[in-house]
Enzyme design. Structure first.
Site, PDB file in Angstrom:
ATOM      1  N   ALA A 120      24.283  38.852  37.862  1.00  0.00           N
ATOM      2  CA  ALA A 120      23.570  40.433  38.284  1.00  0.00           C
ATOM      3  C   ALA A 120      24.288  40.539  37.091  1.00  0.00           C
ATOM      4  CB  ALA A 120      23.077  41.153  39.248  1.00  0.00           C
TER       5      ALA A 120
ATOM      6  N   ILE B  95      30.440  37.544  34.422  1.00  0.00           N
ATOM      7  CA  ILE B  95      31.084  36.374  34.365  1.00  0.00           C
ATOM      8  C   ILE B  95      29.651  35.247  34.564  1.00  0.00           C
ATOM      9  CG2 ILE B  95      32.306  34.498  35.069  1.00  0.00           C
ATOM     10  CD1 ILE B  95      34.814  36.227  35.505  1.00  0.00           C
ATOM     11  N   GLY B  96      29.243  35.999  35.863  1.00  0.00           N
ATOM     12  CA  GLY B  96      28.364  35.051  36.301  1.00  0.00           C
ATOM     13  C   GLY B  96      26.788  35.515  35.689  1.00  0.00           C
TER      14      GLY B  96
ATOM     15  N   ALA C 132      26.781  35.360  31.942  1.00  0.00           N
ATOM     16  CA  ALA C 132      27.179  35.404  30.714  1.00  0.00           C
ATOM     17  C   ALA C 132      27.619  33.777  31.072  1.00  0.00           C
ATOM     18  CB  ALA C 132      28.599  35.338  30.563  1.00  0.00           C
TER      19      ALA C 132
ATOM     20  N   CYS D 232      20.123  37.963  47.442  1.00  0.00           N
ATOM     21  CA  CYS D 232      21.215  37.772  48.571  1.00  0.00           C
ATOM     22  C   CYS D 232      22.758  38.445  48.353  1.00  0.00           C
ATOM     23  CB  CYS D 232      21.230  36.086  48.315  1.00  0.00           C
ATOM     24  SG  CYS D 232      22.451  35.397  49.670  1.00  0.00           S
ATOM     25  N   ASP D 233      22.636  38.364  49.439  1.00  0.00           N
ATOM     26  CA  ASP D 233      24.599  38.758  49.943  1.00  0.00           C
ATOM     27  C   ASP D 233      25.020  37.666  50.730  1.00  0.00           C
ATOM     28  OD1 ASP D 233      25.920  41.552  51.808  1.00  0.00           O
ATOM     29  OD2 ASP D 233      27.141  39.607  51.232  1.00  0.00           O
TER      30      ASP D 233
ATOM     31  N   TYR E 211      43.386  40.335  48.069  1.00  0.00           N
ATOM     32  CA  TYR E 211      42.542  39.841  46.977  1.00  0.00           C
ATOM     33  C   TYR E 211      42.994  38.852  46.360  1.00  0.00           C
ATOM     34  CZ  TYR E 211      40.180  39.243  42.201  1.00  0.00           C
ATOM     35  OH  TYR E 211      39.279  38.946  41.224  1.00  0.00           O
TER      36      TYR E 211
ATOM     37  N   ASP F 209      36.258  41.388  30.600  1.00  0.00           N
ATOM     38  CA  ASP F 209      35.617  43.173  30.637  1.00  0.00           C
ATOM     39  C   ASP F 209      34.521  42.990  30.799  1.00  0.00           C
ATOM     40  OD1 ASP F 209      34.266  44.670  27.841  1.00  0.00           O
ATOM     41  OD2 ASP F 209      35.083  45.693  29.480  1.00  0.00           O
TER      42      ASP F 209
HETATM   43  N1  LIG Z   1      36.605  40.941  35.852  1.00  0.00           N
HETATM   44  C1  LIG Z   1      38.124  40.113  35.832  1.00  0.00           C
HETATM   45  O1  LIG Z   1      39.187  40.723  35.424  1.00  0.00           O
HETATM   46  C2  LIG Z   1      38.284  39.124  36.273  1.00  0.00           C
HETATM   47  C3  LIG Z   1      36.900  38.785  37.317  1.00  0.00           C
HETATM   48  N2  LIG Z   1      36.813  37.813  38.066  1.00  0.00           N
HETATM   49  C4  LIG Z   1      36.537  36.769  39.267  1.00  0.00           C
HETATM   50  O2  LIG Z   1      34.950  36.449  38.508  1.00  0.00           O
HETATM   51  C5  LIG Z   1      34.112  37.024  39.799  1.00  0.00           C
HETATM   52  C6  LIG Z   1      32.830  37.494  38.887  1.00  0.00           C
HETATM   53  O3  LIG Z   1      34.134  38.882  38.384  1.00  0.00           O
HETATM   54  P1  LIG Z   1      33.219  40.112  37.653  1.00  0.00           P
HETATM   55  O4  LIG Z   1      32.009  39.207  36.451  1.00  0.00           O
HETATM   56  O5  LIG Z   1      34.260  40.301  36.417  1.00  0.00           O
HETATM   57  O6  LIG Z   1      32.513  40.787  38.686  1.00  0.00           O
HETATM   58  P2  LIG Z   1      31.198  42.084  38.333  1.00  0.00           P
HETATM   59  O7  LIG Z   1      31.009  42.874  39.424  1.00  0.00           O
HETATM   60  O8  LIG Z   1      30.944  42.443  37.045  1.00  0.00           O
HETATM   61  O9  LIG Z   1      30.022  41.154  38.922  1.00  0.00           O
HETATM   62  C7  LIG Z   1      30.510  40.436  40.185  1.00  0.00           C
HETATM   63  C8  LIG Z   1      28.740  40.337  40.716  1.00  0.00           C
HETATM   64  O10 LIG Z   1      29.151  39.500  41.796  1.00  0.00           O
HETATM   65  C9  LIG Z   1      28.151  40.713  42.147  1.00  0.00           C
HETATM   66  N3  LIG Z   1      28.499  40.376  44.246  1.00  0.00           N
HETATM   67  C10 LIG Z   1      29.435  41.534  44.881  1.00  0.00           C
HETATM   68  N4  LIG Z   1      29.644  41.112  45.467  1.00  0.00           N
HETATM   69  C11 LIG Z   1      28.522  40.244  46.047  1.00  0.00           C
HETATM   70  C12 LIG Z   1      27.924  40.380  47.520  1.00  0.00           C
HETATM   71  N5  LIG Z   1      28.259  40.536  48.474  1.00  0.00           N
HETATM   72  N6  LIG Z   1      26.639  38.814  47.103  1.00  0.00           N
HETATM   73  C13 LIG Z   1      26.322  39.034  45.883  1.00  0.00           C
HETATM   74  N7  LIG Z   1      26.936  39.412  44.933  1.00  0.00           N
HETATM   75  C14 LIG Z   1      27.601  39.501  44.980  1.00  0.00           C
HETATM   76  C15 LIG Z   1      28.178  42.087  42.213  1.00  0.00           C
HETATM   77  O11 LIG Z   1      26.535  42.392  42.269  1.00  0.00           O
HETATM   78  C16 LIG Z   1      28.107  41.763  40.155  1.00  0.00           C
HETATM   79  O12 LIG Z   1      26.466  41.355  40.113  1.00  0.00           O
HETATM   80  C17 LIG Z   1      34.538  37.124  40.716  1.00  0.00           C
HETATM   81  O13 LIG Z   1      34.785  36.427  41.860  1.00  0.00           O
HETATM   82  C18 LIG Z   1      35.899  37.626  40.184  1.00  0.00           C
HETATM   83  O14 LIG Z   1      36.425  37.958  41.876  1.00  0.00           O
HETATM   84  C19 LIG Z   1      38.355  36.816  38.256  1.00  0.00           C
HETATM   85  C20 LIG Z   1      39.575  37.256  36.950  1.00  0.00           C
HETATM   86  C21 LIG Z   1      38.815  38.242  36.395  1.00  0.00           C
HETATM   87  C1  LIG Z   2      41.333  43.846  41.871  1.00  0.00           C
HETATM   88  C2  LIG Z   2      40.757  43.301  41.069  1.00  0.00           C
HETATM   89  C3  LIG Z   2      41.426  42.709  40.490  1.00  0.00           C
HETATM   90  C4  LIG Z   2      40.687  42.279  39.138  1.00  0.00           C
HETATM   91  C5  LIG Z   2      39.324  41.710  38.909  1.00  0.00           C
HETATM   92  C6  LIG Z   2      41.003  40.413  38.435  1.00  0.00           C
HETATM   93  O1  LIG Z   2      41.096  39.127  39.097  1.00  0.00           O
HETATM   94  C7  LIG Z   2      42.238  40.517  37.570  1.00  0.00           C
HETATM   95  C8  LIG Z   2      43.340  39.433  37.593  1.00  0.00           C
HETATM   96  C9  LIG Z   2      44.073  39.528  38.253  1.00  0.00           C
HETATM   97  C10 LIG Z   2      45.671  39.127  38.183  1.00  0.00           C
HETATM   98  C11 LIG Z   2      46.069  38.779  37.191  1.00  0.00           C
HETATM   99  C12 LIG Z   2      47.045  38.265  37.402  1.00  0.00           C
HETATM  100  C13 LIG Z   2      48.498  38.444  36.127  1.00  0.00           C
HETATM  101  C14 LIG Z   2      49.983  38.182  36.131  1.00  0.00           C
HETATM  102  C15 LIG Z   2      50.256  37.881  34.991  1.00  0.00           C
HETATM  103  O2  LIG Z   2      51.970  38.744  35.580  1.00  0.00           O
HETATM  104  C16 LIG Z   2      51.219  36.827  34.118  1.00  0.00           C
HETATM  105  O3  LIG Z   2      51.937  36.620  34.831  1.00  0.00           O
HETATM  106  C17 LIG Z   2      50.046  35.830  34.421  1.00  0.00           C
HETATM  107  C18 LIG Z   2      50.485  34.890  33.680  1.00  0.00           C
HETATM  108  C19 LIG Z   2      49.152  33.377  33.282  1.00  0.00           C
HETATM  109  C20 LIG Z   2      49.114  32.504  33.337  1.00  0.00           C
HETATM  110  O4  LIG Z   2      49.532  31.552  34.267  1.00  0.00           O
HETATM  111  O5  LIG Z   2      47.780  31.462  32.779  1.00  0.00           O
END
Ligand SMILES: NC(=O)C1=CN([C@@H]2O[C@H](COP(=O)(O)OP(=O)(O)OC[C@H]3O[C@@H](n4cnc5c(N)ncnc54)[C@H](O)[C@@H]3O)[C@@H](O)[C@H]2O)C=CC1
Ligand SMILES: CCCCCC(=O)CC\C=C/C=C/C=C/[C@@H](O)[C@@H](O)CCCC(=O)O
Length: 249
Positions: free
Chosen positions: A13, A16-17, A19, A61-62, A146, A180
Protein backbone atom coordinates in the site's frame (compact mmCIF):
# COMPACT_ATOMS: atom_id res chain seq x y z
CA UNK A 1 9.80 -8.73 -19.38
CA UNK A 2 7.51 -10.36 -16.78
CA UNK A 3 4.46 -10.82 -18.99
CA UNK A 4 2.19 -13.54 -17.64
CA UNK A 5 4.11 -13.84 -14.37
CA UNK A 6 2.22 -13.59 -11.06
CA UNK A 7 3.66 -11.69 -8.10
CA UNK A 8 2.59 -11.24 -4.49
CA UNK A 9 3.87 -8.15 -2.66
CA UNK A 10 3.37 -7.61 1.08
CA UNK A 11 3.30 -4.04 2.37
CA UNK A 12 2.07 -3.01 -1.10
CA UNK A 13 0.00 0.00 0.00
CA UNK A 14 2.94 2.36 0.36
CA UNK A 15 6.67 2.96 0.26
CA UNK A 16 8.94 0.31 -1.18
CA UNK A 17 6.07 -2.18 -1.61
CA UNK A 18 4.03 0.25 -3.70
CA UNK A 19 7.03 1.23 -5.84
CA UNK A 20 7.81 -2.46 -6.39
CA UNK A 21 4.18 -3.28 -7.25
CA UNK A 22 4.13 -0.48 -9.82
CA UNK A 23 7.38 -1.68 -11.42
CA UNK A 24 6.09 -5.26 -11.54
CA UNK A 25 2.86 -4.10 -13.24
CA UNK A 26 4.84 -1.91 -15.66
CA UNK A 27 6.88 -5.02 -16.52
CA UNK A 28 3.73 -6.98 -17.39
CA UNK A 29 3.26 -8.99 -14.20
CA UNK A 30 -0.02 -9.47 -12.36
CA UNK A 31 0.17 -8.45 -8.71
CA UNK A 32 -1.49 -9.64 -5.51
CA UNK A 33 -1.20 -6.54 -3.31
CA UNK A 34 -1.17 -7.40 0.40
CA UNK A 35 -1.34 -4.85 3.21
CA UNK A 36 -3.21 -4.15 6.44
CA UNK A 37 -3.54 -0.43 5.71
CA UNK A 38 -6.97 1.07 5.08
CA UNK A 39 -5.38 2.84 2.07
CA UNK A 40 -4.83 -0.48 0.25
CA UNK A 41 -8.16 -0.32 -1.61
CA UNK A 42 -7.61 3.18 -2.98
CA UNK A 43 -4.05 2.26 -3.91
CA UNK A 44 -5.25 -0.83 -5.78
CA UNK A 45 -8.02 1.16 -7.49
CA UNK A 46 -5.44 3.64 -8.76
CA UNK A 47 -3.12 0.84 -9.92
CA UNK A 48 -6.07 -0.86 -11.61
CA UNK A 49 -6.94 2.37 -13.44
CA UNK A 50 -3.38 2.61 -14.73
CA UNK A 51 -2.50 -1.01 -15.45
CA UNK A 52 -5.88 -2.77 -15.81
CA UNK A 53 -8.09 -4.03 -12.99
CA UNK A 54 -7.57 -7.64 -14.12
CA UNK A 55 -3.85 -7.33 -13.28
CA UNK A 56 -4.19 -6.37 -9.63
CA UNK A 57 -5.76 -8.21 -6.68
CA UNK A 58 -6.47 -6.19 -3.55
CA UNK A 59 -5.78 -8.50 -0.59
CA UNK A 60 -6.19 -6.88 2.85
CA UNK A 61 -4.23 -8.87 5.44
CA UNK A 62 -2.15 -8.49 8.58
CA UNK A 63 0.95 -10.52 7.65
CA UNK A 64 1.54 -11.41 11.33
CA UNK A 65 -1.67 -13.48 11.19
CA UNK A 66 -0.37 -16.80 9.86
CA UNK A 67 -3.71 -18.10 8.57
CA UNK A 68 -4.66 -14.78 6.97
CA UNK A 69 -1.28 -14.64 5.21
CA UNK A 70 -1.65 -18.21 3.95
CA UNK A 71 -5.12 -17.34 2.61
CA UNK A 72 -3.87 -14.37 0.55
CA UNK A 73 -1.10 -16.51 -0.92
CA UNK A 74 -3.71 -19.11 -1.92
CA UNK A 75 -6.08 -16.41 -3.23
CA UNK A 76 -3.35 -14.89 -5.41
CA UNK A 77 -2.59 -18.29 -6.91
CA UNK A 78 -6.30 -19.06 -7.36
CA UNK A 79 -7.17 -15.69 -8.93
CA UNK A 80 -4.25 -15.54 -11.38
CA UNK A 81 -3.64 -19.28 -11.88
CA UNK A 82 -0.10 -19.45 -10.50
CA UNK A 83 2.41 -17.82 -8.13
CA UNK A 84 5.87 -17.00 -9.52
CA UNK A 85 7.28 -14.04 -7.57
CA UNK A 86 6.96 -13.23 -3.84
CA UNK A 87 8.23 -10.01 -2.28
CA UNK A 88 8.23 -10.31 1.53
CA UNK A 89 8.44 -6.58 2.16
CA UNK A 90 5.95 -5.58 4.92
CA UNK A 91 7.71 -4.31 8.00
CA UNK A 92 7.57 -2.01 11.00
CA UNK A 93 10.30 -0.13 12.83
CA UNK A 94 9.22 0.68 16.37
CA UNK A 95 11.15 -0.68 19.35
CA UNK A 96 8.22 0.06 21.71
CA UNK A 97 6.46 -2.86 19.98
CA UNK A 98 9.48 -5.15 19.69
CA UNK A 99 7.48 -8.39 19.95
CA UNK A 100 5.30 -7.20 17.05
CA UNK A 101 8.47 -6.39 15.11
CA UNK A 102 9.55 -10.02 15.45
CA UNK A 103 6.19 -11.23 14.13
CA UNK A 104 5.90 -8.73 11.25
CA UNK A 105 9.53 -8.39 10.17
CA UNK A 106 10.72 -11.98 10.59
CA UNK A 107 7.90 -14.48 11.24
CA UNK A 108 5.91 -13.22 8.22
CA UNK A 109 9.01 -13.47 6.01
CA UNK A 110 9.56 -17.07 7.10
CA UNK A 111 5.87 -17.91 6.63
CA UNK A 112 5.79 -16.15 3.27
CA UNK A 113 8.82 -18.11 2.11
CA UNK A 114 7.28 -21.45 3.12
CA UNK A 115 3.89 -20.59 1.60
CA UNK A 116 5.66 -19.60 -1.64
CA UNK A 117 7.50 -22.94 -1.71
CA UNK A 118 4.17 -24.76 -1.37
CA UNK A 119 2.49 -22.85 -4.20
CA UNK A 120 5.24 -22.13 -6.76
CA UNK A 121 5.45 -24.55 -9.68
CA UNK A 122 8.87 -26.33 -9.85
CA UNK A 123 9.20 -25.76 -13.60
CA UNK A 124 8.37 -22.04 -13.69
CA UNK A 125 11.49 -20.68 -11.99
CA UNK A 126 9.89 -19.00 -9.00
CA UNK A 127 11.76 -16.33 -7.05
CA UNK A 128 11.39 -14.96 -3.52
CA UNK A 129 12.83 -11.58 -2.51
CA UNK A 130 12.98 -10.75 1.20
CA UNK A 131 13.41 -7.14 2.26
CA UNK A 132 15.88 -6.76 5.10
CA UNK A 133 17.77 -3.52 5.85
CA UNK A 134 21.25 -2.13 6.28
CA UNK A 135 20.39 -2.88 9.94
CA UNK A 136 20.48 -6.51 8.85
CA UNK A 137 24.19 -6.15 8.18
CA UNK A 138 25.19 -3.45 10.70
CA UNK A 139 23.59 -3.52 14.21
CA UNK A 140 21.92 -0.18 15.04
CA UNK A 141 21.88 0.86 18.74
CA UNK A 142 18.61 2.77 18.31
CA UNK A 143 16.94 -0.35 16.92
CA UNK A 144 18.35 -3.46 18.65
CA UNK A 145 15.36 -5.73 17.99
CA UNK A 146 14.90 -4.27 14.50
CA UNK A 147 18.57 -5.08 13.83
CA UNK A 148 18.16 -8.57 15.25
CA UNK A 149 15.16 -9.47 13.09
CA UNK A 150 16.66 -7.89 9.98
CA UNK A 151 19.87 -9.90 10.58
CA UNK A 152 17.52 -12.88 10.83
CA UNK A 153 16.03 -12.11 7.42
CA UNK A 154 19.53 -12.09 5.89
CA UNK A 155 20.56 -15.31 7.62
CA UNK A 156 17.29 -17.08 6.79
CA UNK A 157 17.57 -16.07 3.12
CA UNK A 158 21.15 -17.36 2.84
CA UNK A 159 20.32 -20.56 4.76
CA UNK A 160 17.34 -21.33 2.52
CA UNK A 161 19.14 -21.15 -0.84
CA UNK A 162 19.68 -24.90 -1.25
CA UNK A 163 16.26 -25.80 0.19
CA UNK A 164 14.41 -23.66 -2.35
CA UNK A 165 16.72 -24.65 -5.21
CA UNK A 166 15.48 -28.26 -4.81
CA UNK A 167 12.06 -26.91 -5.85
CA UNK A 168 13.41 -24.86 -8.77
CA UNK A 169 13.05 -21.63 -6.78
CA UNK A 170 15.52 -18.85 -6.02
CA UNK A 171 15.58 -16.72 -2.82
CA UNK A 172 17.38 -13.37 -2.46
CA UNK A 173 17.45 -10.40 -0.10
CA UNK A 174 17.88 -6.65 -0.36
CA UNK A 175 19.39 -4.49 2.42
CA UNK A 176 18.56 -0.82 1.89
CA UNK A 177 20.03 2.19 3.66
CA UNK A 178 17.48 4.88 4.68
CA UNK A 179 14.70 5.25 2.09
CA UNK A 180 12.28 8.19 1.70
CA UNK A 181 9.15 6.45 3.00
CA UNK A 182 6.88 6.74 6.04
CA UNK A 183 9.10 4.33 7.95
CA UNK A 184 12.33 5.89 6.75
CA UNK A 185 11.28 9.38 7.75
CA UNK A 186 10.12 8.14 11.17
CA UNK A 187 13.37 6.20 11.65
CA UNK A 188 15.40 9.28 10.80
CA UNK A 189 13.40 11.41 13.25
CA UNK A 190 14.09 8.90 16.03
CA UNK A 191 17.86 9.16 15.59
CA UNK A 192 20.09 11.36 17.78
CA UNK A 193 20.74 14.63 15.91
CA UNK A 194 24.35 13.83 15.01
CA UNK A 195 23.39 10.44 13.53
CA UNK A 196 20.46 11.97 11.65
CA UNK A 197 22.75 14.61 10.17
CA UNK A 198 25.16 11.87 9.10
CA UNK A 199 22.32 10.06 7.31
CA UNK A 200 21.19 13.27 5.59
CA UNK A 201 24.80 13.92 4.54
CA UNK A 202 25.01 10.42 3.07
CA UNK A 203 21.67 10.83 1.30
CA UNK A 204 18.25 9.18 1.41
CA UNK A 205 17.28 6.62 -1.23
CA UNK A 206 14.08 6.70 -3.26
CA UNK A 207 11.65 3.74 -3.04
CA UNK A 208 11.85 3.43 -6.83
CA UNK A 209 15.60 2.75 -6.56
CA UNK A 210 14.95 -0.11 -4.15
CA UNK A 211 12.24 -1.41 -6.49
CA UNK A 212 14.87 -1.55 -9.24
CA UNK A 213 17.17 -3.54 -6.99
CA UNK A 214 14.33 -5.95 -6.24
CA UNK A 215 13.67 -6.26 -9.98
CA UNK A 216 17.35 -7.12 -10.53
CA UNK A 217 17.04 -9.91 -7.95
CA UNK A 218 13.92 -11.18 -9.75
CA UNK A 219 15.30 -11.13 -13.28
CA UNK A 220 18.95 -12.16 -12.74
CA UNK A 221 18.46 -15.94 -12.74
CA UNK A 222 22.11 -16.44 -11.69
CA UNK A 223 21.28 -15.01 -8.25
CA UNK A 224 20.23 -17.39 -5.45
CA UNK A 225 21.00 -16.66 -1.79
CA UNK A 226 22.22 -13.20 -2.87
CA UNK A 227 22.35 -10.26 -0.46
CA UNK A 228 22.06 -6.96 -2.35
CA UNK A 229 23.10 -3.80 -0.50
CA UNK A 230 21.63 -0.45 -1.47
CA UNK A 231 23.24 2.75 -0.25
CA UNK A 232 23.46 6.30 -1.69
CA UNK A 233 27.24 6.38 -2.12
CA UNK A 234 27.74 3.01 -3.87
CA UNK A 235 24.29 2.29 -5.31
CA UNK A 236 23.41 -1.40 -5.64
CA UNK A 237 26.18 -3.79 -4.63
CA UNK A 238 26.22 -7.51 -3.79
CA UNK A 239 27.51 -8.48 -0.35
CA UNK A 240 30.39 -10.90 -0.78
CA UNK A 241 30.91 -13.92 1.50
CA UNK A 242 33.89 -16.24 1.73
CA UNK A 243 32.03 -19.05 -0.03
CA UNK A 244 31.56 -16.69 -2.98
CA UNK A 245 35.34 -16.14 -3.13
CA UNK A 246 35.98 -19.92 -2.92
CA UNK A 247 33.56 -20.59 -5.78
CA UNK A 248 35.24 -17.90 -7.86
CA UNK A 249 38.78 -19.33 -7.39
N1 LIG B 1 12.34 3.09 4.72
C1 LIG B 1 13.57 2.72 5.02
O1 LIG B 1 14.45 3.54 5.37
C2 LIG B 1 13.94 1.28 4.99
C3 LIG B 1 12.96 0.29 4.98
N2 LIG B 1 13.35 -1.02 4.98
C4 LIG B 1 12.34 -2.09 4.98
O2 LIG B 1 11.56 -1.97 3.80
C5 LIG B 1 10.27 -2.56 4.02
C6 LIG B 1 9.20 -1.60 3.56
O3 LIG B 1 9.31 -0.46 4.38
P1 LIG B 1 8.92 1.00 3.85
O4 LIG B 1 8.30 0.91 2.51
O5 LIG B 1 10.06 1.90 4.07
O6 LIG B 1 7.85 1.35 4.96
P2 LIG B 1 6.38 1.96 4.88
O7 LIG B 1 5.97 2.11 6.29
O8 LIG B 1 6.36 3.13 3.99
O9 LIG B 1 5.54 0.79 4.19
C7 LIG B 1 5.38 -0.44 4.86
C8 LIG B 1 4.05 -1.02 4.43
O10 LIG B 1 3.89 -2.24 5.14
C9 LIG B 1 2.59 -2.29 5.69
N3 LIG B 1 2.56 -3.12 6.89
C10 LIG B 1 3.17 -2.88 8.09
N4 LIG B 1 2.86 -3.85 8.96
C11 LIG B 1 2.04 -4.72 8.32
C12 LIG B 1 1.37 -5.92 8.69
N5 LIG B 1 1.45 -6.39 9.93
N6 LIG B 1 0.61 -6.54 7.76
C13 LIG B 1 0.50 -6.04 6.50
N7 LIG B 1 1.09 -4.90 6.09
C14 LIG B 1 1.85 -4.26 7.00
C15 LIG B 1 2.24 -0.84 6.01
O11 LIG B 1 0.84 -0.67 6.10
C16 LIG B 1 2.87 -0.12 4.82
O12 LIG B 1 1.97 0.04 3.76
C17 LIG B 1 10.23 -2.88 5.53
O13 LIG B 1 10.49 -4.26 5.72
C18 LIG B 1 11.36 -2.05 6.11
O14 LIG B 1 11.89 -2.62 7.30
C19 LIG B 1 14.67 -1.40 4.97
C20 LIG B 1 15.65 -0.45 4.97
C21 LIG B 1 15.36 0.96 4.94
C1 LIG C 1 14.09 1.42 13.10
C2 LIG C 1 13.63 2.01 11.79
C3 LIG C 1 14.72 1.99 10.76
C4 LIG C 1 14.35 2.75 9.51
C5 LIG C 1 14.47 1.88 8.32
C6 LIG C 1 15.85 1.35 8.09
O1 LIG C 1 16.01 0.17 8.08
C7 LIG C 1 16.98 2.36 7.85
C8 LIG C 1 18.35 1.71 7.65
C9 LIG C 1 18.83 1.13 8.94
C10 LIG C 1 20.11 1.09 9.35
C11 LIG C 1 21.22 1.80 8.78
C12 LIG C 1 22.51 1.42 9.17
C13 LIG C 1 23.65 2.21 8.76
C14 LIG C 1 24.91 1.77 9.04
C15 LIG C 1 26.08 2.68 8.79
O2 LIG C 1 26.83 2.65 10.00
C16 LIG C 1 27.01 2.26 7.63
O3 LIG C 1 28.05 1.45 8.20
C17 LIG C 1 26.34 1.49 6.52
C18 LIG C 1 27.36 0.92 5.48
C19 LIG C 1 26.68 0.77 4.13
C20 LIG C 1 26.88 -0.60 3.52
O4 LIG C 1 27.37 -1.53 4.19
O5 LIG C 1 26.50 -0.72 2.32
Amino acid sequence: MLSGRVALVTGAAGGIGLATSRLLLQSGAMVGAVDKSSSLKSTCDALGEEFGTSNIACLPCDVSDDDALKNVFKETSRQFGSLDIVINNAGIGDERYWKKQIKVNLQSVINGTYYAMELMSPDKGGVIVNVSSMAGLHPVSTGPVYSAVKHGVVAFTRAMKENVAEKGIRINCICPYFVDTTMGRAGLKALPEAEANEVLKNGILKPEFIAKGIMDLITDTSRNGAILRANPWQGLMYQRYKEDMKSKL
